[in-house]
Enzyme design. Structure first.
Site, PDB file in Angstrom:
ATOM      1  N   ASP A  85       0.911  -1.082   0.002  1.00 36.15           N
ATOM      2  CA  ASP A  85       0.083   0.169   0.130  1.00 36.15           C
ATOM      3  C   ASP A  85       0.871   1.272  -0.006  1.00 36.15           C
ATOM      4  O   ASP A  85       1.714   1.345   0.817  1.00 36.15           O
ATOM      5  CB  ASP A  85      -0.801  -0.140   1.288  1.00 36.15           C
ATOM      6  CG  ASP A  85      -1.981   0.927   1.363  1.00 36.15           C
ATOM      7  OD1 ASP A  85      -2.290   1.299   0.131  1.00 36.15           O
ATOM      8  OD2 ASP A  85      -2.442   1.273   2.576  1.00 36.15           O
ATOM      9  N   GLU A 137      -1.693   5.956  -8.906  1.00 36.44           N
ATOM     10  CA  GLU A 137      -2.575   6.788  -8.299  1.00 36.44           C
ATOM     11  C   GLU A 137      -2.441   8.234  -9.158  1.00 36.44           C
ATOM     12  O   GLU A 137      -1.515   8.941  -9.568  1.00 36.44           O
ATOM     13  CB  GLU A 137      -2.273   7.106  -7.048  1.00 36.44           C
ATOM     14  CG  GLU A 137      -3.401   8.438  -6.463  1.00 36.44           C
ATOM     15  CD  GLU A 137      -3.568   8.467  -4.734  1.00 36.44           C
ATOM     16  OE1 GLU A 137      -3.073   7.424  -4.082  1.00 36.44           O
ATOM     17  OE2 GLU A 137      -3.949   9.406  -4.335  1.00 36.44           O
ATOM     18  N   GLY A 182      -7.809   8.421   7.420  1.00 36.16           N
ATOM     19  CA  GLY A 182      -7.776   8.553   8.745  1.00 36.16           C
ATOM     20  C   GLY A 182      -9.159   8.876   9.157  1.00 36.16           C
ATOM     21  O   GLY A 182     -10.115   8.419   8.445  1.00 36.16           O
ATOM     22  N   ASN A 266     -10.244   0.594   0.085  1.00 37.88           N
ATOM     23  CA  ASN A 266      -9.252   0.532   1.016  1.00 37.88           C
ATOM     24  C   ASN A 266      -9.793   0.734   2.638  1.00 37.88           C
ATOM     25  O   ASN A 266     -10.300   1.822   2.550  1.00 37.88           O
ATOM     26  CB  ASN A 266      -8.149   1.574   0.689  1.00 37.88           C
ATOM     27  CG  ASN A 266      -7.352   1.072  -0.310  1.00 37.88           C
ATOM     28  OD1 ASN A 266      -7.555  -0.011  -0.998  1.00 37.88           O
ATOM     29  ND2 ASN A 266      -6.124   1.589  -0.484  1.00 37.88           N
TER      30      ASN A 266
END
Ligand code: G3H
Ligand code: 13P
Ligand code: ZN
Length: 324
Positions: A85, A137, A182, A266
């Protein structure tokens, strides 16, 4: 196994594969138990921080152990991917590929466009020699991505995705449409109060649909997709924690995204919350306990419950193993 076939089936079937981060044995066990019980494919992912915490070699063998454990639990043909990741360099991706990872992410999203392409292509060229799949990404999520800091998010530009995916040769593309990492994804000021609950602004589904039109059937990935369940936050706060204004992505929006070309979602923070809530509760109710097994067992149970809920009620990957 790598992600190629898994993603093809997920896009065609209108569901998403769960990508759960793991740092500890209890997380690994809970992920495997949940995947086996629900007959779901699963991606077990390891961040650079996880490798620093637990050691890359240990995590790699834990993932091998996960496959053996799934078989021991009665699943003859488990589908488990070991994924890096947020890899932030060619060297880190190469090390993971050389060490048995079946999939890696190269996160060049904070780099200028051409540098992001060059780095992703270098990783793809190396990885594909070993049939390892690569996630890249485009667009920047708000918050902190491992050591890739982004003060504000920049949504993915649909006009760039064809050029980017063609020139890099990546197997899947992580996009930015309003999620972030988060447990504090939005400030209360960004939200609307509905029946006493703070509801965040919706994800940019218009951008997602434009990307889908440009890249029909191409696997899309959503990072930062924890929903930050209020009951876990409340338990943490009730038993001595102090989490203020923790806000995640509403599950209905993730459910909607799962039906599109989004085929990998994710989730890390929700596992951290489930673990911490159970440990805090257990220790508050059993102040004399000091054997870690006494509080890690309920923590593992609580994470397993959360993983099963995500698989069955949000991502829809239950029962999707090619062979049971
Ligand atoms: O996207 C980041 C993941 O939640 C991993 O976080 O770098 O703290 O292990 P970490
Ligand atoms: P969350 O912090 O929302 O769980 O996101 C995790 C993630 O994107 C890992 O790459
Ligand atoms: Zn992420």
């Amino acid at each position: 196994m790598n992600t190629r076939e898994m993603f093809k089936r997920a896009v065609a079937g209108g569901y998403a594969i769960p990508a759960f981060n793991f740092n500890t044995m209890e997380q690994m066990q809970a992920i495997v138990m949940a995947a086996v019980e629900t007959k779901s494919p699963v991606i077990m992912q390891v961040s650079k921080g996880a490798r620093n915490y637990a050691n890359g070699t240990i995590l790699r063998y834990m993932a091998e152990g996960a496959v053996a454990y799934a078989k021991e639990l009665g699943c003859e043909h488990p589908e488990i991917v070991l994924h890096l990741d947020h890899g932030d360099s060619f060297e880190l991706c190469k090390e993971c590929i050389d060490n048995g990872f079946s999939s890696v992410m190269i996160d060049g999203s904070s780099l200028p466009y051409e540098e992001n392409i060059a780095l992703a292509k270098k990783v793809v060229d190396y990885a594909h020699q070993f049939d390892v799949t690569v996630e890249a990404e485009l667009g920047v999520l708000a918050g902190v991505e491992d050591e890739v800091a982004a003060a504000e998010s920049h949504y993915t530009k649909p006009e760039e995705v064809i050029d980017f995916s063609t020139r890099t040769g990546c197997d899947s593309l992580a996009i930015s449409i309003g999620t972030s990492h988060g447990a504090h994804k939005f400030t209360p000021e960004q939200c609307t109060l509905v029946n006493g609950v703070l509801v965040p602004p919706p994800l940019a589904f218009d951008i997602l649909h434009e990307i889908e039109k440009k890249l029909p059937g191409f696997p899309i990935v959503l990072h930062g997709s924890s929903s930050v369940p209020m009951e876990e936050v409340n338990t943490i706060n009730q038993y001595g924690g102090h989490l203020e204004a923790a806000i995640g992505i509403p599950e209905e929006q993730l459910r909607e995204a799962s039906k599109s070309a989004v085929c990998k979602i994710n989730i890390d923070s929700d596992s951290r919350l489930a673990m911490t809530a159970a440990i805090r509760k257990h220790l508050a109710e059993h102040p004399g306990d000091f054997d870690p097994r006494q509080y890690l067992k309920p923590a593992r149970e609580n994470m397993k419950k959360m993983y099963i809920h995500k698989i069955v009620n949000v991502l829809g990957s239950d029962g999707k193993l090619a062979q049971c």
